[in-house]
Design a protein around this motif. Structure first.
Motif, PDB file in Angstrom:
ATOM      1  N   ALA A  80       1.058  -1.132  -0.133  1.00  0.00           N
ATOM      2  CA  ALA A  80      -0.037  -0.140   0.235  1.00  0.00           C
ATOM      3  C   ALA A  80       0.858   1.412  -0.057  1.00  0.00           C
ATOM      4  O   ALA A  80       0.421   2.285  -0.378  1.00  0.00           O
ATOM      5  CB  ALA A  80      -0.785  -0.011   1.356  1.00  0.00           C
ATOM      6  N   LEU A  81       2.165   1.134   0.072  1.00  0.00           N
ATOM      7  CA  LEU A  81       2.980   2.382   0.360  1.00  0.00           C
ATOM      8  C   LEU A  81       3.002   3.291  -0.807  1.00  0.00           C
ATOM      9  O   LEU A  81       2.878   4.443  -0.496  1.00  0.00           O
ATOM     10  CB  LEU A  81       4.552   1.806   0.492  1.00  0.00           C
ATOM     11  N   ARG A  82       3.164   2.696  -1.901  1.00  0.00           N
ATOM     12  CA  ARG A  82       3.202   3.626  -3.147  1.00  0.00           C
ATOM     13  C   ARG A  82       1.954   4.554  -3.282  1.00  0.00           C
ATOM     14  O   ARG A  82       2.223   5.896  -3.490  1.00  0.00           O
ATOM     15  CB  ARG A  82       3.337   2.809  -4.228  1.00  0.00           C
ATOM     16  N   ASP A  83       0.766   3.972  -3.029  1.00  0.00           N
ATOM     17  CA  ASP A  83      -0.357   4.854  -3.449  1.00  0.00           C
ATOM     18  C   ASP A  83      -0.596   5.749  -2.338  1.00  0.00           C
ATOM     19  O   ASP A  83      -1.148   6.860  -2.497  1.00  0.00           O
ATOM     20  CB  ASP A  83      -1.789   3.754  -3.309  1.00  0.00           C
TER      21      ASP A  83
ATOM     22  N   ALA B 236       2.168   7.195  -0.330  1.00  0.00           N
ATOM     23  CA  ALA B 236       3.306   7.944  -0.360  1.00  0.00           C
ATOM     24  C   ALA B 236       2.932   9.192  -1.290  1.00  0.00           C
ATOM     25  O   ALA B 236       3.273  10.230  -1.213  1.00  0.00           O
ATOM     26  CB  ALA B 236       4.652   7.453  -0.543  1.00  0.00           C
ATOM     27  N   ARG B 237       2.212   8.509  -2.578  1.00  0.00           N
ATOM     28  CA  ARG B 237       2.242   9.627  -3.702  1.00  0.00           C
ATOM     29  C   ARG B 237       1.315  10.589  -3.392  1.00  0.00           C
ATOM     30  O   ARG B 237       1.271  11.578  -4.130  1.00  0.00           O
ATOM     31  CB  ARG B 237       2.208   8.893  -4.840  1.00  0.00           C
TER      32      ARG B 237
ATOM     33  N   VAL C 127      11.017  11.569   4.738  1.00  0.00           N
ATOM     34  CA  VAL C 127       9.751  10.375   4.913  1.00  0.00           C
ATOM     35  C   VAL C 127      10.522   8.911   5.168  1.00  0.00           C
ATOM     36  O   VAL C 127      11.557   8.734   4.668  1.00  0.00           O
ATOM     37  CB  VAL C 127       9.282  10.456   3.322  1.00  0.00           C
ATOM     38  N   ILE C 128       9.768   8.239   6.120  1.00  0.00           N
ATOM     39  CA  ILE C 128      10.319   7.345   6.908  1.00  0.00           C
ATOM     40  C   ILE C 128       9.513   5.988   6.855  1.00  0.00           C
ATOM     41  O   ILE C 128       8.551   5.997   7.183  1.00  0.00           O
ATOM     42  CB  ILE C 128      10.653   7.513   8.448  1.00  0.00           C
TER      43      ILE C 128
ATOM     44  N   ASP D 139      13.056   2.660  -2.141  1.00  0.00           N
ATOM     45  CA  ASP D 139      12.971   3.060  -3.343  1.00  0.00           C
ATOM     46  C   ASP D 139      11.578   3.682  -3.820  1.00  0.00           C
ATOM     47  O   ASP D 139      11.576   4.517  -4.645  1.00  0.00           O
ATOM     48  CB  ASP D 139      13.331   1.584  -4.384  1.00  0.00           C
ATOM     49  N   ILE D 140      10.470   3.045  -3.108  1.00  0.00           N
ATOM     50  CA  ILE D 140       9.156   3.628  -3.547  1.00  0.00           C
ATOM     51  C   ILE D 140       9.194   5.041  -3.208  1.00  0.00           C
ATOM     52  O   ILE D 140       8.707   5.980  -3.538  1.00  0.00           O
ATOM     53  CB  ILE D 140       8.301   2.792  -2.633  1.00  0.00           C
TER      54      ILE D 140
END
Ligand SMILES: NC(=O)c1ccc[n+]([C@@H]2O[C@H](COP(=O)([O-])OP(=O)(O)OC[C@H]3O[C@@H](n4cnc5c(N)ncnc54)[C@H](O)[C@@H]3O)[C@@H](O)[C@H]2O)c1
Ligand SMILES: O=P(O)(O)OC[C@H](O)CO
Length: 321
Positions: free
Chosen positions: A78-81, A83-84, A92-93, A109-110
Motif C-alpha cells: 500500500a506504500l506507493r499509493d 506516499a504519492r 519520509v520514513i 525505492d518507493i
C-alpha cells in the motif's frame, strides 16, 4: 531528548498505533492517518483495541499537514499509493518490511520515487507493536543513505523507551526486514509440524545464510545482518509466538487452512506471504540460490506438502559453512 516535533504516521494498524503511542508518550504531537473513518471519541482502534490512544495522538482520515517527520506504517503493497498523495516537508520514513510485487522495489525505492526531494529513511528492528504500544523498552535500526542523515533522524526520533541505532545500509536493513518474515514462516511450519527445536534453529541459521548471499549480491553490508534489523528481528519473529508470520507458518505446519488466514487482513498483514515469491524472483535475477525461500514460496502457494518440503531440504547436497 530532542526538541518536540509534529510527527505524521500513515496507517492506523498495529504498527502505526504503537509508533503513535511511543512518540506521544515522549511528548511529541502525533497525527495518525487512518484510511477508514475513525470514531475519534472512543480513542481505541480496531487493531489494538486494548490500547487507549494518548491525548497527544490525533486520529484523522484527512491528510495531515505541516508535520516535521512523516512515517509510513502501512503494508508494503500500500506504500506507493499512500506516499504519492502525501505532501509536506521533512524526511519520509518507511516502517514497513517487504518488497513490492511487480517492481521488486524496497520501501526506500518507493519513497524516493513518490516523494522527490525529501530525505528518505527506513525504520526496522525487533519490534512487536503490542509491546511498544504499552511502553515496554525496545530498539531498532534507523537507516538512510548517509550515516550523518541517519544519525540526525535517529537522534530526533529516539525516545526514552525506543532506542534507535543509525545505519547507512538501506539495502541490508530492508533485505533483512523482508526476508526474516519468510524465514519466520518456515520456523512456524517446523514447530506446527512438530519437526522440533533443532529444525527451527537450523532453518533460522540457514535462512540467515541465504540472506547473506542475496545481501552481498545486492551490495548490502554483512555487519547489518548481525544487527537489530537482521539477527535481532530474525530471532524475535522466528521465536516470538505473537509474530503473525510465525503463527501463519504454525497453522500451515498443522495443516490448518492457513492461506485463507493470510489473505484475511482483518487479523493483521502477514507480509512474508507476499514477500516470499517476490524475494525468490529477485534472488533468481541475481543468480542466488535461496532453497529455503523457494520451499516456503511453494508451501504458501500450495504447490508442496510439508512432508515433501522436509524431504527436499534434508536431501540437498552437503555443503560447507
Ligand atoms: N505489527 C508489528 O508488530 C510490526 C512491527 C514492525 C513493522 N511492522 C510492519 O509494518 C507494516 C504494517 O504492519 P501492521 O502490523 O501495522 O499491519 P496491520 O495489518 O495491523 O495494519 C495495516 C494498516 O494499513 C492499512 N492499509 C492496508 N492497506 C491499505 C491501503 N491500500 N491504503 C491505505 N491503508 C491501508 C490498514 O487499514 C491498517 O490500518 C508491515 O509492513 C509490517 O511488516 C509491523
Ligand atoms: O507479526 P509479524 O510477524 O509481522 O512481525 C512483526 C515485526 O516485524 C517484528 O519485528
Amino acid at each position: 531528548m530532542s526538541a518536540l516535533r509534529h510527527i505524521a504516521i500513515f496507517g492506523a494498524g498495529a504498527w502505526g498505533i504503537a509508533l503513535a503511542q511511543n512518540f506521544a508518550r515522549a511528548g511529541h504531537k502525533v497525527t495518525l492517518w487512518s484510511r477508514s473513518p475513525v470514531d475519534a471519541a472512543s480513542r481505541r482502534l480496531p487493531r489494538l483495541p486494548h490500547v487507549a490512544l494518548l491525548p497527544a495522538v490525533h486520529v484523522t482520515n484527512v491528510m495531515p499537514e505541516g508535520a516535521d517527520d512523516t512515517l509510513f506504517a502501512t503494508p508494503t503493497h500500500a506504500l506507493r499509493d499512500i506516499a504519492r498523495v502525501t505532501s509536506g516537508r521533512g524526511p519520509v520514513i518507511a516502517c514497513c518490511k517487504g518488497l513490492e510485487r511487480d517492481t521488486y522495489a524496497f520501501p526506500a525505492d518507493i519513497l524516493r520515487a513518490t516523494c522527490p526531494g525529501r530525505d528518505v529513511a527506513i525504520l526496522s528492528g525487533p519490534n512487536f507493536a503490542g509491546e511498544i504500544a504499552t511502553g515496554l523498552p525496545a530498539a531498532a535500526t534507523l537507516a538512510a543513505s548517509h550515516l550523518s542523515m541517519a544519525e540526525e533522524i535517529a537522534s530526533r526520533l529516539a525516545t526514552p523507551r525506543f532506542r534507535l541505532y543509525a545505519s547507512d545500509d538501506l539495502t541490508g536493513v530492508q533485505l533483512a526486514g523482508a526476508a526474516k518474515n519468510v524465514i519466520a514462516i518456515a520456523a512456524g511450519i517446523a514447530i506446527g509440524a512438530q519437526l522440533g527445536e533443532n529444525a527451527r534453529a537450523a532453518l533460522m541459521t540457514r535462512g540467515l545464510a541465504e540472506m547473506h548471499r542475496l545481501n552481498r549480491a545486492l551490495g548490502g553490508q554483512a555487519k547489518t545482518l548481525s544487527g537489530l534489523s537482521g539477527m535481532g528481528d530474525l530471532i524475535l519473529t522466528c521465536t516470538g509466538p505473537s509474530s503473525r508470520n510465525f503463527r501463519f507458518g504454525l497453522a500451515l505446519g498443522q495443516n490448518a487452512d492457513a492461506r485463507a488466514l493470510a489473505l484475511d487482513e482483518t487479523h493483521g498483514i502477514v507480509e512474508g506471504c507476499r514477500t516470499a515469491p517476490v524475494l525468490l524472483k529477485l534472488a533468481r535475477r541475481h543468480a542466488i540460490d535461496m532453497p529455503l525461500v523457494e520451499t516456503v514460496s511453494k508451501l504458501i502457494a500450495g504447490d508442496m506438502s510439508v512432508t515433501a518440503a522436509k524431504a527436499a531440504l534434508m536431501s540437498r547436497p552437503l555443503a560447507t559453512e
